[in-house]
Design a protein around this motif. Structure first.
Motif, PDB file in Angstrom:
ATOM      1  N   HIS A   3     -25.458 -16.191 -18.243  1.00  0.00           N
ATOM      2  CA  HIS A   3     -24.948 -15.011 -17.537  1.00  0.00           C
ATOM      3  C   HIS A   3     -24.105 -14.204 -18.531  1.00  0.00           C
ATOM      4  O   HIS A   3     -23.691 -14.718 -19.566  1.00  0.00           O
ATOM      5  CB  HIS A   3     -24.025 -15.414 -16.378  1.00  0.00           C
ATOM      6  CG  HIS A   3     -24.633 -16.352 -15.396  1.00  0.00           C
ATOM      7  ND1 HIS A   3     -25.634 -15.986 -14.534  1.00  0.00           N
ATOM      8  CD2 HIS A   3     -24.378 -17.667 -15.121  1.00  0.00           C
ATOM      9  CE1 HIS A   3     -25.979 -17.025 -13.780  1.00  0.00           C
ATOM     10  NE2 HIS A   3     -25.233 -18.062 -14.127  1.00  0.00           N
ATOM     11  N   LEU A   4     -23.819 -12.943 -18.175  1.00  0.00           N
ATOM     12  CA  LEU A   4     -22.846 -12.169 -18.947  1.00  0.00           C
ATOM     13  C   LEU A   4     -21.816 -11.636 -17.955  1.00  0.00           C
ATOM     14  O   LEU A   4     -22.028 -10.613 -17.309  1.00  0.00           O
ATOM     15  CB  LEU A   4     -23.519 -11.019 -19.709  1.00  0.00           C
ATOM     16  CG  LEU A   4     -22.590 -10.127 -20.540  1.00  0.00           C
ATOM     17  CD1 LEU A   4     -21.775 -10.928 -21.539  1.00  0.00           C
ATOM     18  CD2 LEU A   4     -23.387  -9.037 -21.251  1.00  0.00           C
ATOM     19  N   GLY A 109     -14.167 -10.364  -9.648  1.00  0.00           N
ATOM     20  CA  GLY A 109     -14.641 -11.732  -9.455  1.00  0.00           C
ATOM     21  C   GLY A 109     -15.960 -11.854  -8.706  1.00  0.00           C
ATOM     22  O   GLY A 109     -16.547 -12.940  -8.666  1.00  0.00           O
ATOM     23  N   ALA A 110     -16.445 -10.754  -8.118  1.00  0.00           N
ATOM     24  CA  ALA A 110     -17.706 -10.841  -7.358  1.00  0.00           C
ATOM     25  C   ALA A 110     -18.882 -11.342  -8.216  1.00  0.00           C
ATOM     26  O   ALA A 110     -19.644 -12.204  -7.760  1.00  0.00           O
ATOM     27  CB  ALA A 110     -18.032  -9.492  -6.709  1.00  0.00           C
ATOM     28  N   PRO A 111     -19.050 -10.872  -9.456  1.00  0.00           N
ATOM     29  CA  PRO A 111     -20.165 -11.380 -10.277  1.00  0.00           C
ATOM     30  C   PRO A 111     -20.046 -12.886 -10.553  1.00  0.00           C
ATOM     31  O   PRO A 111     -21.039 -13.617 -10.561  1.00  0.00           O
ATOM     32  CB  PRO A 111     -20.052 -10.577 -11.586  1.00  0.00           C
ATOM     33  CG  PRO A 111     -19.309  -9.342 -11.205  1.00  0.00           C
ATOM     34  CD  PRO A 111     -18.341  -9.773 -10.141  1.00  0.00           C
ATOM     35  N   HIS A 112     -18.805 -13.333 -10.756  1.00  0.00           N
ATOM     36  CA  HIS A 112     -18.570 -14.759 -11.002  1.00  0.00           C
ATOM     37  C   HIS A 112     -18.956 -15.575  -9.762  1.00  0.00           C
ATOM     38  O   HIS A 112     -19.612 -16.619  -9.863  1.00  0.00           O
ATOM     39  CB  HIS A 112     -17.096 -14.980 -11.363  1.00  0.00           C
ATOM     40  CG  HIS A 112     -16.786 -16.380 -11.764  1.00  0.00           C
ATOM     41  ND1 HIS A 112     -16.247 -17.308 -10.896  1.00  0.00           N
ATOM     42  CD2 HIS A 112     -16.969 -17.023 -12.941  1.00  0.00           C
ATOM     43  CE1 HIS A 112     -16.111 -18.452 -11.526  1.00  0.00           C
ATOM     44  NE2 HIS A 112     -16.531 -18.310 -12.760  1.00  0.00           N
ATOM     45  N   ASN A 126     -22.497  -8.729 -15.227  1.00  0.00           N
ATOM     46  CA  ASN A 126     -21.411  -7.958 -14.617  1.00  0.00           C
ATOM     47  C   ASN A 126     -21.463  -6.516 -15.128  1.00  0.00           C
ATOM     48  O   ASN A 126     -21.273  -6.267 -16.315  1.00  0.00           O
ATOM     49  CB  ASN A 126     -20.076  -8.618 -14.984  1.00  0.00           C
ATOM     50  CG  ASN A 126     -18.889  -7.876 -14.403  1.00  0.00           C
ATOM     51  OD1 ASN A 126     -19.045  -6.891 -13.673  1.00  0.00           O
ATOM     52  ND2 ASN A 126     -17.685  -8.359 -14.708  1.00  0.00           N
ATOM     53  N   ALA A 127     -21.690  -5.580 -14.208  1.00  0.00           N
ATOM     54  CA  ALA A 127     -21.722  -4.152 -14.589  1.00  0.00           C
ATOM     55  C   ALA A 127     -20.441  -3.455 -14.151  1.00  0.00           C
ATOM     56  O   ALA A 127     -20.429  -2.238 -13.950  1.00  0.00           O
ATOM     57  CB  ALA A 127     -22.938  -3.483 -13.962  1.00  0.00           C
ATOM     58  N   LEU A 307     -31.584 -11.429 -23.991  1.00  0.00           N
ATOM     59  CA  LEU A 307     -30.989 -12.747 -24.249  1.00  0.00           C
ATOM     60  C   LEU A 307     -30.882 -13.573 -22.966  1.00  0.00           C
ATOM     61  O   LEU A 307     -30.966 -14.793 -22.993  1.00  0.00           O
ATOM     62  CB  LEU A 307     -29.620 -12.591 -24.913  1.00  0.00           C
ATOM     63  CG  LEU A 307     -29.674 -12.059 -26.355  1.00  0.00           C
ATOM     64  CD1 LEU A 307     -28.291 -11.679 -26.859  1.00  0.00           C
ATOM     65  CD2 LEU A 307     -30.314 -13.091 -27.288  1.00  0.00           C
ATOM     66  N   LEU A 308     -30.722 -12.891 -21.840  1.00  0.00           N
ATOM     67  CA  LEU A 308     -30.648 -13.591 -20.557  1.00  0.00           C
ATOM     68  C   LEU A 308     -32.011 -14.104 -20.102  1.00  0.00           C
ATOM     69  O   LEU A 308     -32.104 -15.146 -19.465  1.00  0.00           O
ATOM     70  CB  LEU A 308     -30.106 -12.627 -19.499  1.00  0.00           C
ATOM     71  CG  LEU A 308     -28.896 -13.067 -18.716  1.00  0.00           C
ATOM     72  CD1 LEU A 308     -27.672 -13.084 -19.595  1.00  0.00           C
ATOM     73  CD2 LEU A 308     -28.657 -12.112 -17.554  1.00  0.00           C
TER      74      LEU A 308
END
Ligand code: NCD
Length: 324
Positions: A3-4, A109-112, A126-127, A307-308
């Protein structure tokens, strides 16, 4: 890379790897046919809970130039409570077999949460989440600095000793946070310049210098000045006396811009409030990298998606490089 989610936990090697792959991607973007077959058959979902134009179309362009299928999901205005709505949406995307989810959300924190919840197996990018982080913005900013400062010899290099002033609404800025962590990791020296009301209260854990005097900071000599947008939509109190007063003390106005030393570049993540934090004289000058940042954003996001999704993912994925 699985993930990024942030730049805070990105290692120097990982960051340089992304920037180097972005250089390869940029090389392909000067060709007449810009599309690569690399991610054919993969599905990238743009999941945007907050308004965005440039970041969303940048991710869309990046995915399409790698031949991925793109689904744009604009979830703004949903009245369901945040946690439930995110879970429901995530499970829908899982059912549609999304390979990567690019998420922008008003909650830090939503993407996490999405990446660690177990709701989806997709890679998460995460954008921009609340005031927390916007890692691809910081990576495209670093890419832009590296290219301007090191030119053709950029590959493999960091930003050791590069002086960067980040000016303005640091308090509300995920761009500033992602830049602070990434720039520190790459060896740059960061000075935050802002009125005390627009800085976080406790900066003790931040690898930065702080200044309340923009003219002093600029006179000390900077390789790059990064002007932040005043985020009026995140302000519910008065953070400065008036727009005129803000411009006078903290804006990159015409005269202040004219005093900048030789090679200093002027950056802004966009969208700009022209006449407030930045003057047209600065924004439209040859030192401005505003449009280069937009161009570079596509290459950096191509690198991140590549890369993902291309098999260089971590060992915790469901299939390995042999497809097992
Ligand atoms: C930034 C954002 O949304 O965090 N913009 C962007 O990604 N294009 C910065 C901003 O809105 O000021």
């Amino acid at each position: 890379m699985r993930h990024l989610l942030d730049t805070r936990t990105l290692s120097r090697e990982e960051a340089i790897r992304i920037l180097d792959v972005a250089e390869d991607m940029a090389d392909t973007q000067s060709r007449e046919v810009k599309k690569l077959p690399t991610l054919r058959g993969k599905t990238v979902v743009n999941l945007f809970f907050e308004d965005s134009t440039r970041t969303r179309i940048s991710f869309e362009a990046a995915a399409k130039r790698l031949s991925a299928d793109v689904i744009n999901f604009s979830a703004k205005g949903s009245s369901v409570s945040k946690g439930e709505s995110l879970q429901d949406t995530a499970q829908t995307l899982q059912a549609m077999a999304a390979d990567a989810v690019v998420i922008r959300h008003g909650a830090s924190g939503a993407p996490h949460t999405l990446a660690t919840s177990g709701w989806i197996s997709a890679g998460v990018v995460n954008a921009g989440d609340g005031t927390h982080e916007h890692p691809t913005q910081a990576l495209l900013d670093a890419f832009t600095m590296r290219r301007r400062l090191h030119g053709a010899a950029s590959r493999g290099r960091d930003l050791d000793g590069v002086r960067v002033a980040i000016i303005g609404d640091v308090l509300h800025s995920r761009v500033a946070r992602s830049n602070v962590w990434l720039l520190a990791t790459l060896g740059a020296q960061v000075t935050l310049v802002a009125p005390p009301t627009l800085l976080p209260q406790d900066l003790s854990a931040w690898p930065v210098d702080v200044s309340y005097d923009l003219d002093d900071t600029l006179a000390a000599g900077q390789d790059a000045v990064m002007v932040l947008r005043i985020q009026l939509e995140r302000m519910n109190a008065s953070f400065f006396p008036s727009e005129r007063e803000y411009s006078r003390r903290w804006g990159l106005g015409r005269e202040r811009f004219a005093r900048l030393s030789g090679g200093t570049i002027v950056m802004h993540p966009g969208p700009m409030n022209r006449g407030l934090e930045i003057s047209p004289a600065a924004a439209d000058s040859g030192r401005s990298t505003v449009l280069e940042q937009v161009t570079n954003g596509v290459s950096v996001r191509m690198a991140a998606l590549y890369l993902l999704l291309s098999g260089e993912r971590g060992t915790d994925q469901t299939t390995n490089e042999e497809g097992r």
